[in-house]
Design an enzyme around this catalytic site. Structure first.
Site, PDB file in Angstrom:
ATOM      1  N   CYS A  82       0.817  -1.228   0.000  1.00 36.74           N
ATOM      2  CA  CYS A  82       0.000   0.000   0.000  1.00 36.74           C
ATOM      3  C   CYS A  82       0.846   1.273   0.000  1.00 36.74           C
ATOM      4  O   CYS A  82       0.329   2.362  -0.254  1.00 36.74           O
ATOM      5  CB  CYS A  82      -0.940   0.007   1.192  1.00 36.74           C
ATOM      6  N   HIS A 100      -2.602   7.495   2.186  1.00 37.32           N
ATOM      7  CA  HIS A 100      -3.147   6.185   1.818  1.00 37.32           C
ATOM      8  C   HIS A 100      -4.515   6.038   2.475  1.00 37.32           C
ATOM      9  O   HIS A 100      -4.713   6.395   3.634  1.00 37.32           O
ATOM     10  CB  HIS A 100      -2.197   5.084   2.291  1.00 37.32           C
ATOM     11  N   ASN A 153      -9.983   0.357   0.614  1.00 35.99           N
ATOM     12  CA  ASN A 153      -8.519   0.417   0.544  1.00 35.99           C
ATOM     13  C   ASN A 153      -8.081  -0.213  -0.782  1.00 35.99           C
ATOM     14  O   ASN A 153      -8.177  -1.423  -0.955  1.00 35.99           O
ATOM     15  CB  ASN A 153      -7.945  -0.351   1.740  1.00 35.99           C
TER      16      ASN A 153
HETATM   17  O1  UT7 Z   1      -3.031  -0.726   3.954  1.00 35.99           O
HETATM   18  C1  UT7 Z   1      -2.943  -1.218   5.247  1.00 35.99           C
HETATM   19  C2  UT7 Z   1      -4.129  -2.100   5.389  1.00 35.99           C
HETATM   20  N1  UT7 Z   1      -4.676  -2.358   6.643  1.00 35.99           N
HETATM   21  C3  UT7 Z   1      -5.186  -1.464   7.524  1.00 35.99           C
HETATM   22  O2  UT7 Z   1      -5.054  -0.287   7.459  1.00 35.99           O
HETATM   23  C4  UT7 Z   1      -6.009  -2.058   8.615  1.00 35.99           C
HETATM   24  C5  UT7 Z   1      -5.916  -1.317   9.897  1.00 35.99           C
HETATM   25  N2  UT7 Z   1      -6.861  -1.831  10.829  1.00 35.99           N
HETATM   26  C6  UT7 Z   1      -8.193  -1.512  10.794  1.00 35.99           C
HETATM   27  O3  UT7 Z   1      -8.628  -0.761   9.947  1.00 35.99           O
HETATM   28  C7  UT7 Z   1      -9.072  -2.045  11.890  1.00 35.99           C
HETATM   29  O4  UT7 Z   1      -8.288  -2.729  12.839  1.00 35.99           O
HETATM   30  C8  UT7 Z   1     -10.202  -2.990  11.380  1.00 35.99           C
HETATM   31  C9  UT7 Z   1     -11.228  -2.193  10.603  1.00 35.99           C
HETATM   32  C10 UT7 Z   1      -9.621  -4.103  10.515  1.00 35.99           C
HETATM   33  C11 UT7 Z   1     -10.918  -3.620  12.569  1.00 35.99           C
HETATM   34  O5  UT7 Z   1     -11.431  -2.608  13.404  1.00 35.99           O
HETATM   35  P1  UT7 Z   1     -11.143  -2.643  14.976  1.00 35.99           P
HETATM   36  O6  UT7 Z   1     -11.832  -1.508  15.555  1.00 35.99           O
HETATM   37  O7  UT7 Z   1      -9.656  -2.761  15.168  1.00 35.99           O
HETATM   38  O8  UT7 Z   1     -11.893  -3.976  15.396  1.00 35.99           O
HETATM   39  P2  UT7 Z   1     -11.318  -5.267  16.140  1.00 35.99           P
HETATM   40  O9  UT7 Z   1     -10.540  -6.115  15.201  1.00 35.99           O
HETATM   41  O10 UT7 Z   1     -10.687  -4.845  17.422  1.00 35.99           O
HETATM   42  O11 UT7 Z   1     -12.679  -5.980  16.471  1.00 35.99           O
HETATM   43  C12 UT7 Z   1     -13.653  -5.408  17.345  1.00 35.99           C
HETATM   44  C13 UT7 Z   1     -14.898  -6.293  17.314  1.00 35.99           C
HETATM   45  C14 UT7 Z   1     -14.579  -7.773  17.451  1.00 35.99           C
HETATM   46  O12 UT7 Z   1     -15.635  -8.375  18.189  1.00 35.99           O
HETATM   47  P3  UT7 Z   1     -15.452  -8.708  19.745  1.00 35.99           P
HETATM   48  O13 UT7 Z   1     -14.276  -9.644  19.807  1.00 35.99           O
HETATM   49  O14 UT7 Z   1     -15.193  -7.396  20.419  1.00 35.99           O
HETATM   50  O15 UT7 Z   1     -16.756  -9.334  20.090  1.00 35.99           O
HETATM   51  C15 UT7 Z   1     -14.612  -8.288  16.031  1.00 35.99           C
HETATM   52  O16 UT7 Z   1     -14.937  -9.645  15.955  1.00 35.99           O
HETATM   53  O17 UT7 Z   1     -15.539  -6.146  16.034  1.00 35.99           O
HETATM   54  C16 UT7 Z   1     -15.728  -7.438  15.442  1.00 35.99           C
HETATM   55  N3  UT7 Z   1     -15.636  -7.299  14.010  1.00 35.99           N
HETATM   56  C17 UT7 Z   1     -16.684  -7.059  13.233  1.00 35.99           C
HETATM   57  N4  UT7 Z   1     -17.993  -6.904  13.492  1.00 35.99           N
HETATM   58  C18 UT7 Z   1     -18.832  -6.665  12.468  1.00 35.99           C
HETATM   59  C19 UT7 Z   1     -14.512  -7.354  13.235  1.00 35.99           C
HETATM   60  N5  UT7 Z   1     -14.847  -7.160  11.950  1.00 35.99           N
HETATM   61  C20 UT7 Z   1     -16.183  -6.990  11.919  1.00 35.99           C
HETATM   62  C21 UT7 Z   1     -17.109  -6.731  10.877  1.00 35.99           C
HETATM   63  N6  UT7 Z   1     -18.412  -6.579  11.202  1.00 35.99           N
HETATM   64  N7  UT7 Z   1     -16.724  -6.627   9.585  1.00 35.99           N
END
Ligand code: UT7
Length: 307
Positions: A109, A232, A262
């Site tokens: 990226c 980005h 993204n």
């Molecule tokens: O170019 C570089 C590419 N990558 C990035 O920039 C990614 C950077 N990271 C992110 O953007 C975020 O970490 C994500 C969007 C991927 C995830 O968001 P988050 O706020 O970090 O969520 P999390 O992984 O801490 O998950 C929080 C909760 C979890 O549930 P529990 O364990 O709290 O019950 C996940 O299972 O949200 C849940 N969850 C979802 N719920 C509904 C994770 N993905 C989803 C989803 N829909 N798509």
């Protein structure tokens, strides 16, 4: 060193739109969750890295008015090349009817920012007209059962044309990498994209802020001198956090991720061209570009806009 400036630009997106509501029927997620946690509403899917690169590249050539016969180099940033070998850049060179060197660059990226800095460097040693393209189709590598990654990515491409200038318009830059964190975001041969989202998020904010500050310091500028920040496009919460730490308001930041997701190496030029079309960039403005991604890699560049 010979100077260069951006004289043309163009983008390409596949036609097919995949909305958050579409994703609700494919996995356990909701439109609300995706919009609140990422800022994304929809993304484009489909196509080939080469096809999108050719379309974006053609538009950049046309916009610059440069004679295709005078182009010296095609530099394609991608981590989703059409094939493992050959590189995709020679296909782009051939389809655009160019007679020049062409190679792929993989910084995930961060690829477009790496490509831009390398384009200026090549201009400095005599490759006067360089077509820099970022193009990726990461949706081909998604595991549609993994809601933590499948909601984030889209396909897209963007390109800029570099031509000679009396003085360079690249005022400062910074490129970095840390292979010790390569396990946070990767695609194995024959495999699907794997990501530790929360850790990537933390690293991204720190890397973007440090790198932007280094590039601005090299340019002898501060955040107040930046007319527009073109980062980005991964997650609007990453942008909020980075902008707050850099002292650049979100109003001076180019954002397209709500409509594109993204798009990896395509995202920075997609955001640049959107800002240009909205009239948010004027001649003489200082633009701060920044990218981060798998590797981890990161890069920033301060460019004076003299089209
Ligand atoms: O170019 C570089 C590419 N990558 C990035 O920039 C990614 C950077 N990271 C992110 O953007 C975020 O970490 C994500 C969007 C991927 C995830 O968001 P988050 O706020 O970090 O969520 P999390 O992984 O801490 O998950 C929080 C909760 C979890 O549930 P529990 O364990 O709290 O019950 C996940 O299972 O949200 C849940 N969850 C979802 N719920 C509904 C994770 N993905 C989803 C989803 N829909 N798509």
């Amino acid at each position: 060193m010979a100077g260069a400036r951006i004289t043309g630009w163009g983008t390409a997106l596949p036609e097919k739109i995949l909305t958050n509501v579409d994703l609700e029927s494919m996995m356990d997620t909701t439109d609300d969750w995706i919009r609140e946690r990422t800022g994304i509403t929809e993304r484009r899917v489909g196509g080939l890295t080469s096809t999108m690169a050719i379309e974006a590249g053609q538009k950049a050539i046309d916009r610059s008015g440069v004679d295709p016969a005078a182009i010296d180099l095609v530099l394609l940033a991608t981590s989703s090349a059409d094939q493992i070998m050959p590189a995709t850049a020679p296909t782009v060179q051939n389809e655009l009817g160019l007679n020049c060197g062409a190679f792929d660059l993989n910084a995930a990226c961060s690829g477009f920012v790496y490509g831009l800095v390398n384009g200026y460097a090549m201009a400095g040693i005599g490759y006067e007209r360089v077509l820099v393209i970022g193009s990726d189709i990461l949706t081909s590598y998604l595991d549609w059962d993994d809601r933590g990654t499948a909601i984030l990515f889209g396909d897209g491409a963007g390109a800029v044309m570099l031509e000679p200038a009396k003085e360079t318009t690249l005022l400062g830059s910074d490129l970095g990498s840390d292979g010790a964190t390569r396990h946070l975001l990767y695609i194995d041969h024959g495999g699907k994209l794997q990501m530790k989202g929360r850790e990537v998020f933390r690293h991204a904010v720190r890397a973007v802020v440090d790198s932007c500050n280094k590039a601005m310091a090299q340019a002898g500028l501060t955040a107040d001198d930046i007319a527009i920040f073109v980062p980005h496009q991964a997650n609007v919460r990453i942008l909020d956090s980075a902008c707050a730490k850099l002292g650049i308001p979100l109003e001076r930041t180019a954002v397209v991720l709500d409509k594109t997701g993204n798009t990896s190496a395509g995202s920075v030029p997609l955001a640049l061209v959107d800002a240009l079309e909205k009239g948010d960039i004027q001649p003489g403005d200082n633009i701060l570009f920044s990218g981060f991604g798998a590797g981890m890699t990161w890069g920033s560049a301060v460019v004076r806009w003299e089209p």
